[in-house]
Enzyme design. Structure first.
Site, short mmCIF file in Angstrom:
data_model
loop_
_atom_site.label_atom_id
_atom_site.label_comp_id
_atom_site.label_asym_id
_atom_site.label_seq_id
_atom_site.Cartn_x
_atom_site.Cartn_y
_atom_site.Cartn_z
N TYR A 103 0.82 -1.12 0.02
CA TYR A 103 0.15 0.04 -0.03
C TYR A 103 0.97 1.35 0.07
O TYR A 103 1.78 1.39 0.75
CB TYR A 103 -0.94 0.21 1.11
CG TYR A 103 -1.60 1.20 1.41
CD1 TYR A 103 -2.83 1.48 1.19
CD2 TYR A 103 -0.99 2.42 2.06
CE1 TYR A 103 -3.53 2.74 1.31
CE2 TYR A 103 -1.76 3.54 2.16
CZ TYR A 103 -3.03 3.49 1.88
OH TYR A 103 -3.78 4.97 1.89
N GLU A 125 -3.48 7.59 -4.16
CA GLU A 125 -3.48 6.30 -3.26
C GLU A 125 -3.26 4.86 -4.37
O GLU A 125 -3.98 4.81 -5.20
CB GLU A 125 -4.76 5.91 -2.55
CG GLU A 125 -4.50 4.64 -1.66
CD GLU A 125 -5.74 4.49 -0.74
OE1 GLU A 125 -6.01 5.00 0.45
OE2 GLU A 125 -6.88 3.88 -1.35
#
Ligand code: GDP
Ligand code: MN
Length: 380
Positions: A101, A190
């Site tokens: 991530y 993101e």
């Protein structure tokens, strides 16, 4: 403004972040030909402005074009947390060894962009932050100094990535994410998951990209990406008319001048036992056309049963606002009860103008609380 995954990936591609090749499709037939063009296995991905598509059945791995068409038929029209799927992204399937991530967003407390990186990707980042906060590496970027390559290395080492080629690829993506963030005036970039393939390639498998609305004027190509079908029609109308408006869920339409007073107005309606239907800020001007535009937006909401006009005249003159209200009423045959509280510059003249007009649905209240109570009663 939130971008769809495929739009965010297009911006990623422009700054050199690796993404898989893909095509947009809006029908099962288009999905089939997109899959055929791409060749081999593909992923059929619902394009909606919300996360958790995988869990909701909006992402399916297809072995070939036939299967892509079948899945496209299943996913199109699906309701994912209130968002109906009208677009699909057909992407060359990736083999996944690991899911990481990576994000860059604003830390408003620190007034700095903030990187977050963890090798525990693929799941909700909030969960990682809660269950194993040590695994989440956080790093601020000083906006005056800008990004430094050592910051990328600190993220990568901090999260415990040990393989050299992987370290290098991720560090490069970290830098490019900053490029994207700055170049497109993003509020959030993101990548979840950022994957490592079995052959050691690192790429962005998903994208979440939010661009600052206030900067859209200098990014025509991004502004054009807005999907008008997916925006709330009332908020779209407000944007078109340059009215600062946020839809809420109650019955009392609220209008103030200045963001602070408008927020207080929302509060005072709640305090008086009512439910505000919206937030609406007339801004500093409050000229007649501004009032007409704002009233048009507010009254388009069928839930609105009464309107509370809360004006404090500073630079805005109350007589001007009063004329604006009357002009608006003249133009749009409004039958809803309107309660007006005028105070500040030229308040008396403003009240006199309204009283002389003697419109049946118009009441003037001397104080904010009085006016709120009145509006709430009238909306009941
Ligand atoms: P989200 O659920 O909305 O966050 O959508 P993502 O694009 O992140 O996809 C969710 C999950 O689907 C990923 O974490 C992967 O596990 C899986 N997935 C997506 N694309 C692929 C792919 O190309 N290959 C494989 N094997 N899995 C994929
Ligand atoms: Mn994701």
């Amino acid at each position: 403004m939130d971008l769809y995954e495929y739009q965010g990936k297009e911006l990623f591609r422009q700054v050199g972040i690796p993404v898989a090749d893909g095509r947009l499709a809006t029908t099962p037939e288009e999905a089939r030909s997109a899959a055929a063009e791409l060749g081999g296995r593909v992923v059929v991905k619902a394009q909606v402005l919300t996360g958790g598509r995988g869990k909701a059945g909006g992402i399916k791995l297809a072995a070939d074009a036939d299967e892509a068409e079948v899945y496209a038929r299943e996913i199109l029209g699906l309701d994912i947390r209130g968002h109906v799927v009208r677009r699909l992204w057909i992407e060359q399937a990736s083999d996944i060894e690991r899911e990481y991530y990576l994000s860059l967003t604003f830390d408003r407390g620190e007034k700095k962009p903030l990187y977050m990186f963890t090798t525990q990707g693929g799941m909700d980042i909030e969960q990682v932050a809660q269950k194993s906060p040590g695994a989440l590496v956080r790093l601020h970027v000083d906006p005056l100094e800008g990004f430094n390559p050592w910051q990328a290395r600190r993220l990568v080492y901090g999260a415990g990535v040990t393989e050299a080629s992987e370290q290098k690829q991720i560090a490069s993506i970290v830098g490019k994410l900053h490029d994207a963030f700055v170049r497109f005036d993003a509020m959030l970039c993101e990548i979840n998951p950022l994957i490592v393939t079995p052959t050691g390639e690192v790429k962005a498998l998903d994208s979440k990209f939010t661009v600052d609305d206030n900067a859209l004027y200098r990014h025509a190509e991004v502004a054009e990406m807005r999907d008008l079908d997916a925006t709330d029609p009332l908020e779209a109308l407000a944007r078109e008319k340059h009215v600062t408006y946020v839809k809420l869920d109650g019955e009392v339409g609220v209008l103030g001048n200045g963001a602070g007073l408008s927020m207080s107005t929302v509060d005072v309606v709640t305090f008086a036992g009512g439910r505000p239907a919206n937030f609406c800020d007339l801004g500093g001007g409050g000229d007649a056309q501004g009032v007409v535009d704002a009233l048009e937006v507010i009254t388009r909401d069928p839930q609105v049963r009464a309107i509370f006009f809360n004006i404090f005249g500073g630079i805005t003159r109350c007589d001007e606002v009063a004329r604006g209200i009357l002009q608006a009423l003249g133009e749009m045959s409004l039958e809803l009860p309107i309660v007006v509280r005028l105070d500040g510059t030229n308040a008396e003249e403003g009240r006199r103008i309204l009283a002389e007009a003697a419109a049946a649905n118009l009441r003037v209240s001397p104080t904010m609380l009085e006016a709120a109570k009145r509006a709430v009663e009238l909306a009941a």
